[in-house]
Design a protein around this motif. Sequence first.
Motif, PDB file in Angstrom:
ATOM      1  N   SER A 161       0.838  -1.210   0.000  1.00  0.00           N
ATOM      2  CA  SER A 161       0.000   0.000   0.000  1.00  0.00           C
ATOM      3  C   SER A 161       0.869   1.255   0.000  1.00  0.00           C
ATOM      4  O   SER A 161       0.489   2.284  -0.574  1.00  0.00           O
ATOM      5  N   ALA A 162       2.037   1.191   0.636  1.00  0.00           N
ATOM      6  CA  ALA A 162       2.938   2.337   0.672  1.00  0.00           C
ATOM      7  C   ALA A 162       3.510   2.635  -0.704  1.00  0.00           C
ATOM      8  O   ALA A 162       3.849   3.783  -1.013  1.00  0.00           O
ATOM      9  N   ALA A 163       3.623   1.621  -1.549  1.00  0.00           N
ATOM     10  CA  ALA A 163       4.139   1.830  -2.901  1.00  0.00           C
ATOM     11  C   ALA A 163       3.179   2.700  -3.713  1.00  0.00           C
ATOM     12  O   ALA A 163       3.584   3.697  -4.341  1.00  0.00           O
ATOM     13  N   THR A 164       1.908   2.355  -3.709  1.00  0.00           N
ATOM     14  CA  THR A 164       0.915   3.138  -4.448  1.00  0.00           C
ATOM     15  C   THR A 164       0.823   4.557  -3.903  1.00  0.00           C
ATOM     16  O   THR A 164       0.795   5.536  -4.673  1.00  0.00           O
ATOM     17  N   ALA A 165       0.786   4.695  -2.589  1.00  0.00           N
ATOM     18  CA  ALA A 165       0.692   6.025  -1.984  1.00  0.00           C
ATOM     19  C   ALA A 165       1.914   6.866  -2.315  1.00  0.00           C
ATOM     20  O   ALA A 165       1.802   8.087  -2.498  1.00  0.00           O
ATOM     21  N   ALA A 211       2.609  -4.400  -6.163  1.00  0.00           N
ATOM     22  CA  ALA A 211       3.857  -5.156  -6.034  1.00  0.00           C
ATOM     23  C   ALA A 211       4.306  -5.612  -7.418  1.00  0.00           C
ATOM     24  O   ALA A 211       3.495  -5.694  -8.346  1.00  0.00           O
ATOM     25  N   PHE A 212       5.589  -5.908  -7.547  1.00  0.00           N
ATOM     26  CA  PHE A 212       6.119  -6.411  -8.821  1.00  0.00           C
ATOM     27  C   PHE A 212       5.910  -7.921  -8.952  1.00  0.00           C
ATOM     28  O   PHE A 212       5.486  -8.417  -9.988  1.00  0.00           O
ATOM     29  N   LEU A 228       2.237  -6.987 -10.638  1.00  0.00           N
ATOM     30  CA  LEU A 228       2.521  -6.720 -12.048  1.00  0.00           C
ATOM     31  C   LEU A 228       2.852  -7.996 -12.800  1.00  0.00           C
ATOM     32  O   LEU A 228       2.345  -8.232 -13.901  1.00  0.00           O
ATOM     33  N   PHE A 229       3.724  -8.833 -12.222  1.00  0.00           N
ATOM     34  CA  PHE A 229       4.101 -10.094 -12.868  1.00  0.00           C
ATOM     35  C   PHE A 229       3.457 -11.248 -12.081  1.00  0.00           C
ATOM     36  O   PHE A 229       4.116 -11.945 -11.312  1.00  0.00           O
ATOM     37  N   GLU A 230       2.168 -11.392 -12.278  1.00  0.00           N
ATOM     38  CA  GLU A 230       1.387 -12.398 -11.562  1.00  0.00           C
ATOM     39  C   GLU A 230       1.931 -13.796 -11.862  1.00  0.00           C
ATOM     40  O   GLU A 230       2.223 -14.148 -13.007  1.00  0.00           O
ATOM     41  N   GLY A 231       2.089 -14.605 -10.802  1.00  0.00           N
ATOM     42  CA  GLY A 231       2.558 -15.971 -10.980  1.00  0.00           C
ATOM     43  C   GLY A 231       4.062 -16.144 -10.940  1.00  0.00           C
ATOM     44  O   GLY A 231       4.559 -17.266 -10.979  1.00  0.00           O
ATOM     45  N   ALA A 242      19.134 -13.331  -2.027  1.00  0.00           N
ATOM     46  CA  ALA A 242      19.350 -12.808  -0.675  1.00  0.00           C
ATOM     47  C   ALA A 242      18.193 -11.944  -0.185  1.00  0.00           C
ATOM     48  O   ALA A 242      17.901 -11.920   1.011  1.00  0.00           O
ATOM     49  N   LEU A 243      17.546 -11.214  -1.109  1.00  0.00           N
ATOM     50  CA  LEU A 243      16.552 -10.225  -0.714  1.00  0.00           C
ATOM     51  C   LEU A 243      15.114 -10.643  -1.001  1.00  0.00           C
ATOM     52  O   LEU A 243      14.180 -10.087  -0.421  1.00  0.00           O
ATOM     53  N   GLY A 244      14.931 -11.590  -1.905  1.00  0.00           N
ATOM     54  CA  GLY A 244      13.599 -11.900  -2.392  1.00  0.00           C
ATOM     55  C   GLY A 244      13.349 -11.132  -3.682  1.00  0.00           C
ATOM     56  O   GLY A 244      13.813  -9.997  -3.840  1.00  0.00           O
ATOM     57  N   GLY A 245      12.610 -11.729  -4.600  1.00  0.00           N
ATOM     58  CA  GLY A 245      12.432 -11.126  -5.921  1.00  0.00           C
ATOM     59  C   GLY A 245      11.756  -9.771  -5.902  1.00  0.00           C
ATOM     60  O   GLY A 245      12.186  -8.846  -6.594  1.00  0.00           O
ATOM     61  N   ASN A 246      10.701  -9.610  -5.115  1.00  0.00           N
ATOM     62  CA  ASN A 246       9.972  -8.339  -5.098  1.00  0.00           C
ATOM     63  C   ASN A 246      10.819  -7.218  -4.515  1.00  0.00           C
ATOM     64  O   ASN A 246      10.864  -6.105  -5.054  1.00  0.00           O
ATOM     65  N   THR A 247      11.504  -7.496  -3.400  1.00  0.00           N
ATOM     66  CA  THR A 247      12.384  -6.490  -2.802  1.00  0.00           C
ATOM     67  C   THR A 247      13.512  -6.127  -3.751  1.00  0.00           C
ATOM     68  O   THR A 247      13.822  -4.946  -3.946  1.00  0.00           O
TER      69      THR A 247
END
Length: 618
Positions: A161-165, A211-212, A228-231, A242-247
Motif C-alpha cells: 500500500s505504501a508503494a501506491t501512496a 507489487a512487482f 505486475l508479474f502475476e505468478g 538474498a533479498l527476495g524477488g519483489n524487494t
Amino acid sequence: MTSVIWIVVAVLGTFTVGYMGYSRYLSQFVELDDERETPAHKYEDGQEYVPSKKPVLLGHHFSSIAGGAPIVGPITAGAIWGWVPALLWVAIGNPLMGAVHDFISLSSSIRHEGRSIGYIVGQYVGERGKNLLLWFAFLTIILVVAVFALVVGIVLNAFPSAATASFVYIALAVVFGVYLYQLDGPFIPGTALFVAGVFAGVWVGIQYPFAFFQLAGDASHTAGTFVLFEGSTGSWVPGAGALGGNTAAWVPVILIYAVIASALPVWTLLQPRDYLSSFLLYAGVGGALLAIIVGTIFGTSSQPLVIDSSIQPFQGFMGVDSRAPYPLFPMLFVTIACGTISGFHSLVSSGTTAKQLNKESDARLIGYGGMLGEGLLAATALSALAIAGFASDAAAGGIGGALPNFASGGGIILTSLGIPAEYGAPFMALVLVSFLLTSTDTAARLGRYMMEEIVGTKGTQSETGFGGGIGSFARGRYTNPVVQGLIAYALVISGEWATLWALFGSANQLLAALALLTGTVWLANWDETKQLVSTGVPMAIMVAITVIALAFLAGYQWLFVNLIQGGVTGIGNQISMVVRIALAVVLVYLALSLVRIGYGNITSVRDGDRPAAEPSDD
C-alpha cells in the motif's frame, strides 16, 4: 509494568531545555544576523540557490535528514542492549552533540557562500585537507544511497500500500512545484489542497496496493494487491536470492528515481515533495507522540501502552547473542547513528539547505530544531518497539525486526486517537517510506556536489556531464548520479545487509566527527577568543567511538571471524568482506589524517602563529 510514556517524557524534557537554552546561546555565539545577505539571495539562480520560506525549507531539511536510520537504529539497539541505553544516548546525545553538529554545519556554510564542509575546511587547512574530507564524504554518500534504497525496497515489499501512496504523492509534488513556482499560485490555499491530496493518497494506497512479484513460499501480499508479474516470484532478478524477488526489483527502481530526482532543479520535485511529505512526517511523529500521551492518560488505546516483557531495560554489555553479539561500547553509538548524531546531516545542511536559507536566523529552527525532530522520530521508533515487542522474524533484530515493529507498534499507538490499526500500520509504513525517498535522492544530489568540489566547476551552474573529459563526466548533473547508483546497486545485491549497515553507521558517525572538526577549525580561525568546547568535545568523543568501532568491525568481525575462521563462505561473500575491510581502513586513514591536519591548524592559530596552510583557492 513500565509505561512507554516515560520514553516520551525523557526525550521531550531534554529536547525542550536544549532548544530553549542551548540553541539560543549557540545562535548568539555564531552571531546570526538577518542583515547579512544569505547565499540563496546572493547567488539566486532558480536551480540550486533558491530563497525559501522557513516552513518550506524546514520541511525539505527535516525530510532529507530523517531517513530510515533513526527508525532502524534505535529499534535494533533496543533489541540488542535494552531500551534504557538506547533512550539515554538519544535523549542526552542529541541536544548536546547532534543538534550542535547540524547547526554549526549550516551556520558555517552560509558564511562560506553555501559551500560544503569540505570547501570550508580547505579554506583553513589547505587543499589536501579539503580533498580528504570530500572523498570521505563522497564514499559515505554512496553507502547512504545503497542503504536507503535497500530499506525502501524492504518497506515496499512488506507494505504494498505504501508503494501506491508513494507514487501518488510524488506526482502531486511535481504538480505542486509547477503551481507554486511557475504559476505563482497562492501558498496557503495550495498547501491545503495538495496536503489533502497527499493524505487522500494514503487511502488510495490502502485500497490499491502494488507489487512487482509474488512472494516466495507460503508468504503472500495483503489481499487485493495488484501484482505486475502475476505468478512469478522474480527469482531471476539480481539479488533475489538474498533479498527476495519483489524487494530486489524495487531497489533499481528506487535508484533510478534517485538519479532522475537528483538531477532536476530543486523547485521541480525536491522542494515541493519534501514540503508536502513533511506533513506526513509531522503527522506520523507528532501523532504517535500525542497518541501515547492521550492513550496513557485516558486509556483509549486498543491495548495498554506499556513496555512489552520481551524488551528489557538492559540486556548486558554484550547484548542478546541471538540478535547480534556486539559489545555495547562502541557499537551502541554507531548502531543508533542518526537518531543522535549523523554526519550525513552536515552534507544536507551545507549542501542543499544553506543554498536555500532565506534569513540567517532561520538556521536555529532548521539546523538545531530539525535535528531534535529526528530525535523525536527515534523516540517514536523506540516506543513502537517497546509496545509491539518481538514476534517471528522480528526476534532477529536488525532490518527484519525494525520495519514490522515500527509499523505494527505505530498502528497500536494510533488506536489511542481512534484510528483503526489496519489503517494506522500502513500509514506508519508510508511515513517511513517518505523519510527514505527524500533522503535517497538528496544524498545523490549531495554526492554530485562533493564531486563538483573535488574536480572543480565552471561557474555556478552544474554541467550535464556530456561535455567531454573525465572532469565533466565525474561532476555532471546527469552522469555523476548514475555512477553513484551503479556502485550502490553493486553493494546492495550482495545481500550483506548486516555488514553494510554497520559500515554505514560507523562511516556516518565518523563523518559527523569531521564536520565538527570543520566547525571547530572555522571558529578557531574566525576569532581566537571563541570557545571551542561546544564543538571540540563532541568531535573528540565521536572520533574515538567510530575509529574503535571500525577497527572492531574490520579487524575482528570481518577479518578474523568471517575470513580467517570461515564465518562466510562463497567467493562472492569473501570478496565482499575484503572490500568492506579495505573501505574501513581507507575511511579511518582519511579521517585521522584530516584530524591531524585540523589539530595542527587550531594549535597554530591559538598559539599566535600563522595558519598551518594557506587557504584553498577554489
